[in-house]
Motif scaffolding. Structure first.
Motif, short mmCIF file in Angstrom:
data_model
loop_
_atom_site.label_atom_id
_atom_site.label_comp_id
_atom_site.label_asym_id
_atom_site.label_seq_id
_atom_site.Cartn_x
_atom_site.Cartn_y
_atom_site.Cartn_z
N THR A 61 -6.71 -3.34 17.09
CA THR A 61 -6.46 -1.96 16.70
C THR A 61 -6.62 -1.79 15.19
OG1 THR A 61 -4.92 -1.67 18.53
CG2 THR A 61 -4.75 -0.10 16.72
N LEU A 62 -7.13 -0.65 14.77
CA LEU A 62 -7.20 -0.31 13.36
C LEU A 62 -6.01 0.57 12.99
CD1 LEU A 62 -10.97 0.76 13.22
CD2 LEU A 62 -10.03 -1.53 12.83
N LEU A 63 -5.55 0.43 11.76
CA LEU A 63 -4.46 1.28 11.27
C LEU A 63 -4.95 2.06 10.06
CD1 LEU A 63 -1.50 2.19 11.43
CD2 LEU A 63 -0.93 0.31 9.90
N LEU A 64 -4.97 3.39 10.17
CA LEU A 64 -5.42 4.27 9.10
C LEU A 64 -4.27 5.13 8.62
CD1 LEU A 64 -8.13 3.30 10.30
CD2 LEU A 64 -9.02 5.60 9.98
N TRP A 65 -4.40 5.65 7.44
CA TRP A 65 -3.38 6.51 6.84
C TRP A 65 -4.05 7.77 6.30
CZ3 TRP A 65 -0.98 5.59 1.41
CH2 TRP A 65 0.08 6.49 1.19
N LYS A 66 -3.68 8.91 6.86
CA LYS A 66 -4.24 10.18 6.40
C LYS A 66 -3.83 10.45 4.96
CE LYS A 66 -4.80 12.96 10.61
NZ LYS A 66 -4.36 14.20 11.29
N GLN A 67 -4.75 11.07 4.20
CA GLN A 67 -4.48 11.40 2.81
C GLN A 67 -4.35 12.91 2.65
OE1 GLN A 67 -4.29 8.55 0.30
NE2 GLN A 67 -3.79 8.08 2.42
N GLY A 68 -3.26 13.31 2.05
CA GLY A 68 -3.04 14.73 1.79
C GLY A 68 -3.29 15.06 0.34
N LEU A 94 -5.47 0.64 6.38
CA LEU A 94 -4.41 -0.31 6.06
C LEU A 94 -4.63 -1.64 6.79
CD1 LEU A 94 -1.21 1.93 6.16
CD2 LEU A 94 -2.59 1.26 4.20
N ASP A 95 -5.18 -1.58 7.99
CA ASP A 95 -5.44 -2.81 8.74
C ASP A 95 -6.77 -2.67 9.47
OD1 ASP A 95 -4.83 -5.39 9.72
OD2 ASP A 95 -4.19 -4.54 11.63
N GLY A 96 -7.68 -3.61 9.20
CA GLY A 96 -9.00 -3.56 9.83
C GLY A 96 -10.14 -3.59 8.83
N GLN A 97 -9.81 -3.85 7.55
CA GLN A 97 -10.85 -3.83 6.52
C GLN A 97 -11.97 -4.83 6.81
OE1 GLN A 97 -9.82 -5.72 2.93
NE2 GLN A 97 -11.79 -5.38 1.96
N GLN A 98 -11.60 -6.08 7.16
CA GLN A 98 -12.62 -7.11 7.35
C GLN A 98 -13.53 -6.74 8.52
OE1 GLN A 98 -12.87 -9.72 5.13
NE2 GLN A 98 -11.20 -8.71 4.05
#
Length: 574
Positions: A61-68, A94-98
């Motif tokens: 799973t990938l972990l992304l963070w929305k930017q406001g 946040l997780d999944g860059q590689q």
């Protein structure tokens, strides 16, 4: 009133197509927080990820963070993607860059490697049949080649590719590529009609090519309201926890009812051999070594299907001693001063598999066998023979190695005589070429490369105690400032330098920091230290005159001589 169990989740869970993610990375809508480490995957890991994608296996799973609009982390683009400039990304990874960087580079054709699918490995033309994933030889079906930086490398790449190799970066134009491929087949072999072949390969496309665009990666997205403190905690937790279920765990469960406890055997092995702990040897590597001894194969399918509890009982002890013994030999005789400088972890497996056979020799016959084993190590490293298909390569090498290394007779592994070894490859190689990079570090340690601070030879103890690491000789900032057209990240621009000396070097011109170092250490001692690192420092040298190109050419000549000494081979120019 809504109960806690009925309330909205704190994050969204939405599958996203791979093509969409790649497009958004390229469009600078998805980026990385600036604190993320650099992209470190080698080509083999990217090949394995592509294999999982086209087989439609889960890849995490990938972990992304929305930017406001509020305060967020500083961000940067993915390696190889367009720079962000003033654009603010909509989401940070946040997780999944590689994984995402590997897939982005493979699918857009950027980075140091190019990836190919050999389409003929996925089909049975005679039987009009598309193979299932477990029938595909992925060592041949998915390959990578370094971007050609010289005519010699370009020629080598051409020799390794044929018309059936489809570039992964051309996934969106597969049908156009297929038309040309079928025309070539028809012109060379008219045993099947164009209509038949196109129908077959389009079915293959739907099964194995389409996932490279349509594969849905599960994505968890933190809302933009997530506090920065919470994001920090989540990121730290992601990098501390989680262990995948692998072959070792599966076989541990399988063998336990038969009286073989792999977990206890592994704990005992680590207690008896500190090198296994220091080098973070995966217990699966020992299973591969056992499988080599029992069946001549290190393939995952053979480890899982063929290996028995009886095989473990018979070969485990020899395999453990072999892997630990090889590590000890590499440390004492091949300059392996720290675990991170091991060029190929996979090399421990065929070398460990023959170690027990060497131990059975009479004492006087062991020394030449060890010398042959070390030569195999150096040749494998500097021909980069384990960059692709390492499992298959280990099996092929073991077949030849087990007789040749013991007797000195018979056919030697291919790296010793049959593969090209060129100076131009070394001249253009960057630190991303891990095997060559680590091989150079080990090679310098074998020539008694001296610590800049103490003048003493490099040892594992001193490397850790004095904080010795690989650093630039011509500083990166200095080269950028002077507008150098050659990369600062060439492996010839690196050597082992202690932390204090590196602070002296900083971003200065070599001529400047050499004067400072000579004042501190003495000119004669400094010249001796530099010479031990294969660096010329006479008044006409490139280093003393701040000439980066001349320095690289000078160092290449010295390094080539060192490589020829340990490999017993003459390097070609191209």
């Amino acid at each position: 009133m809504t109960s806690a169990y009925e309330s909205d989740p704190i994050f969204e869970t939405v599958p996203r197509q791979l093509s969409n993610l790649v497009t958004r990375i390229h469009g600078r809508e998805i980026a990385l927080p600036d604190f993320q480490r650099d992209f470190v995957w080698d080509a083999t890991r990217t090949e394995e990820l592509i294999q999982s994608i086209i087989s439609e296996f889960p890849v995490g799973t990938l972990l992304l963070w929305k930017q406001g609009d509020g305060e967020t982390f500083a961000s940067r683009s993915f390696e190889g993607a367009p720079e962000l400039g003033n654009k603010k990304p909509a989401e940070l990874v946040l997780d999944g860059q590689q994984r995402l960087t590997a897939l982005y580079q493979a699918l857009t054709g950027v980075g140091d490697e190019r990836y190919y699918l050999k389409v003929d490995e996925f089909v049975n033309v005679t039987e009009d049949y598309i193979k299932e994933f477990h029938e595909v030889n992925f060592d041949k079906a998915v390959i990578s080649l370094p971007v050609a930086a010289s005519k010699g490398q370009a020629k080598k790449n051409e020799e390794l590719l044929d018309i059936s190799h489809f570039p992964v970066s051309a996934v969106s134009s597969f049908d156009d590529w297929l038309d040309e491929y079928v025309d070539n087949i028809i012109s060379n072999d008219g045993s099947h009609s164009a209509k038949y072949l196109k129908s077959l390969y389009r079915r293959m496309r739907d099964k194995y090519i389409v996932p490279l665009r349509s594969y849905g990666l599960p994505v968890l997205t933190l809302p933009e309201t997530t506090p920065i403190e919470a994001v920090c905690t989540i990121f730290e937790t992601l990098n501390r926890t989680g262990k995948p279920l692998g072959p070792f765990e599966l076989l541990t469960a399988r063998y336990y009812p038969q009286g073989v406890n792999l977990r206890d055997l592994w704990v005992e092995a680590q207690d008896n051999y500190k090198a296994l702990v220091d080098f973070r040897v995966d217990p699966y590597s020992v299973l591969q070594t056992v499988c080599l001894r029992a069946y001549g194969s290190a393939q995952r399918s053979d480890v899982l299907k063929k290996l028995t509890a009886a095989d473990i009982s018979q070969h485990w002890s020899s395999a453990v001693k072999g892997v630990a013994g090889v590590i000890d030999m590499l440390q004492s005789d091949c300059g392996l001063v720290a675990p991170k400088w091991l060029p190929y972890g996979m090399l421990l497996i065929p070398m460990g598999a023959v170690w027990g056979d060497i131990q059975k020799l009479e004492p006087l016959h062991r020394a030449p066998a060890y010398t042959r084993l070390q030569r195999f190590f150096w040749c494998s490293v500097f021909t980069t023979n384990y960059d692709q298909g390492a499992n298959s390569q280990a099996g092929a090498d073991y077949i030849r190695l087990k007789h040749w290394v013991v007797t000195g007779e018979g056919q030697a592994p291919e790296a010793l005589d049959e593969l090209p070894l060129t100076a131009s490859t070394l001249r253009s190689a960057s630190v991303r070429r891990k095997a060559l990079y680590c091989g150079l570090v080990c090679l310098l340690a074998t020539t008694r490369a001296e610590d800049f601070h103490t003048g003493q030879a490099m040892t594992p103890y001193r490397v850790g105690e004095v904080q010795i690491d690989s650093h630039h000789i011509f500083p990166k900032a200095y080269l950028a400032r002077t507008g150098s057209t050659e990369s600062s990240e060439l492996l010839l621009n690196r050597t082992l330098i202690d932390a204090e000396t590196n602070r002296i070097i900083k971003d200065k011109a070599p001529s400047q920091y050499l004067n400072e170092m000579a004042a501190n250490y003495g000119a004669e001692k400094l010249e001796s230290v530099l010479s031990s690192h294969a660096i010329k420092s006479d008044p006409a040298s490139g280093l003393v005159n701040d000439n980066y190109t001349i320095f690289l050419n000078e160092r290449l000549n010295t390094v080539v001589q060192l490589i020829e000494r340990v490999t017993g081979r003459t390097l070609q120019e191209e």
